[in-house]
Design a protein around this motif. Sequence first.
Motif, short mmCIF file in Angstrom:
data_model
loop_
_atom_site.label_atom_id
_atom_site.label_comp_id
_atom_site.label_asym_id
_atom_site.label_seq_id
_atom_site.Cartn_x
_atom_site.Cartn_y
_atom_site.Cartn_z
N MET A 1 -36.92 -13.75 -3.57
CA MET A 1 -36.29 -13.68 -2.25
C MET A 1 -35.73 -15.07 -2.03
O MET A 1 -34.52 -15.16 -1.41
CB MET A 1 -37.42 -13.24 -1.07
CG MET A 1 -37.00 -13.16 0.23
SD MET A 1 -36.01 -11.78 0.52
CE MET A 1 -35.73 -11.65 2.21
N LYS A 2 -36.40 -16.14 -2.46
CA LYS A 2 -35.67 -17.31 -2.21
C LYS A 2 -34.53 -17.43 -3.08
O LYS A 2 -33.55 -18.06 -2.55
CB LYS A 2 -36.63 -18.47 -2.87
CG LYS A 2 -37.73 -18.90 -1.90
CD LYS A 2 -38.43 -20.24 -2.20
CE LYS A 2 -39.72 -20.65 -1.41
NZ LYS A 2 -40.21 -21.88 -1.94
N LYS A 3 -34.30 -16.71 -4.34
CA LYS A 3 -33.14 -17.08 -5.16
C LYS A 3 -32.06 -16.43 -4.51
O LYS A 3 -31.03 -16.76 -4.44
CB LYS A 3 -33.36 -16.25 -6.46
CG LYS A 3 -34.21 -17.37 -7.28
CD LYS A 3 -34.60 -16.64 -8.56
CE LYS A 3 -35.55 -17.73 -9.48
NZ LYS A 3 -35.53 -17.11 -10.88
N ILE B 1 -30.97 -18.53 -1.35
CA ILE B 1 -29.92 -19.75 -2.10
C ILE B 1 -28.61 -19.30 -2.61
O ILE B 1 -27.70 -19.67 -2.31
CB ILE B 1 -30.99 -20.46 -3.16
CG1 ILE B 1 -32.36 -21.06 -2.48
CG2 ILE B 1 -29.95 -21.20 -3.90
CD1 ILE B 1 -33.08 -21.64 -3.43
N ALA B 2 -28.57 -18.20 -3.31
CA ALA B 2 -27.31 -17.61 -3.82
C ALA B 2 -26.48 -17.15 -2.66
O ALA B 2 -25.30 -17.32 -2.75
CB ALA B 2 -27.62 -16.19 -4.73
N GLY B 3 -26.99 -16.47 -1.85
CA GLY B 3 -26.16 -16.17 -0.56
C GLY B 3 -25.69 -17.56 0.14
O GLY B 3 -24.52 -17.32 0.54
N MET B 4 -26.67 -18.51 0.50
CA MET B 4 -26.00 -19.57 1.19
C MET B 4 -25.16 -20.48 0.18
O MET B 4 -24.04 -20.91 0.73
CB MET B 4 -27.20 -20.87 1.16
CG MET B 4 -28.25 -20.37 2.34
SD MET B 4 -27.39 -20.17 3.71
CE MET B 4 -26.88 -21.76 4.24
N LEU B 5 -24.88 -20.37 -1.28
CA LEU B 5 -23.95 -21.09 -2.03
C LEU B 5 -22.81 -20.14 -2.06
O LEU B 5 -21.70 -20.75 -2.08
CB LEU B 5 -24.54 -21.26 -3.68
CG LEU B 5 -25.70 -22.14 -3.79
CD1 LEU B 5 -26.14 -21.96 -5.18
CD2 LEU B 5 -25.09 -23.55 -3.50
N LEU B 6 -22.84 -19.02 -1.83
CA LEU B 6 -21.70 -17.87 -1.60
C LEU B 6 -21.03 -18.25 -0.35
O LEU B 6 -19.60 -18.35 -0.40
CB LEU B 6 -21.90 -16.70 -1.82
CG LEU B 6 -20.90 -15.48 -1.84
CD1 LEU B 6 -19.78 -15.87 -3.00
CD2 LEU B 6 -21.32 -14.36 -1.85
N PHE B 7 -21.76 -18.59 0.58
CA PHE B 7 -21.20 -18.84 1.93
C PHE B 7 -20.52 -20.22 1.84
O PHE B 7 -19.55 -20.29 2.31
CB PHE B 7 -22.37 -18.89 2.97
CG PHE B 7 -22.03 -19.07 4.40
CD1 PHE B 7 -21.07 -18.35 5.23
CD2 PHE B 7 -22.27 -20.35 4.60
CE1 PHE B 7 -20.92 -18.60 6.42
CE2 PHE B 7 -21.70 -20.84 6.16
CZ PHE B 7 -21.07 -20.03 6.95
N ILE B 8 -21.05 -21.16 1.53
CA ILE B 8 -20.37 -22.34 1.42
C ILE B 8 -19.09 -22.42 0.54
O ILE B 8 -18.08 -22.83 0.89
CB ILE B 8 -21.43 -23.48 0.72
CG1 ILE B 8 -22.43 -23.75 1.58
CG2 ILE B 8 -20.73 -24.80 0.28
CD1 ILE B 8 -23.51 -24.68 0.96
N LEU B 9 -19.24 -21.69 -0.83
CA LEU B 9 -17.92 -21.52 -1.43
C LEU B 9 -16.83 -20.93 -0.64
O LEU B 9 -15.75 -21.17 -0.66
CB LEU B 9 -18.49 -20.66 -2.61
CG LEU B 9 -17.25 -20.32 -3.53
CD1 LEU B 9 -16.64 -21.68 -4.23
CD2 LEU B 9 -17.77 -19.42 -4.71
#
Length: 145
Positions: free
Chosen positions: A1-3, A6-14
């Motif tokens: 769930m954490k991964k 984190i992947a979602g947040m990185l995609l959002f920032i990108l």
Amino acid sequence: MKKLFIAGMLLFILLIVVACNQKESSYEQNLNLRFNKPINLLVSKAEGQGYTVYKKIEDNEAAKTILDILINVRWETAKVSMLGQPDYKIVSVNLDPTISYKPVTYAIWLSPKKEILEVIIEGQSKYGRITKEDTTKLLSIFGAP
């Protein structure tokens, strides 16, 4: 769930970074478009609380000279608060109806000693100062005193 989070947040920032770069790219595309297609510039000066167009620059060479100067300003990303309203405004007008083009408005202030111009691009956080030499060129094209 954490991964996944984190992947979602990185995609959002990108996505945010890409969107910001596209906005900058579209500004650069507008600058390039101006040199490849005919364009007019409307020069306005402050009159009371508003602005009056006092010069329409239809000559491609004069328009290119002005846009060359404005493109080569050392732009800073900053929100500035200037004293008083701009002395001049320059609005670019696209003459080719087949091209999607968002006009750009440059607000320009003349320094108290009338040796440099300070400029912002309206609607963007761009500020710059025009060199003494280029200030002289612009003021002569504008027909300013």
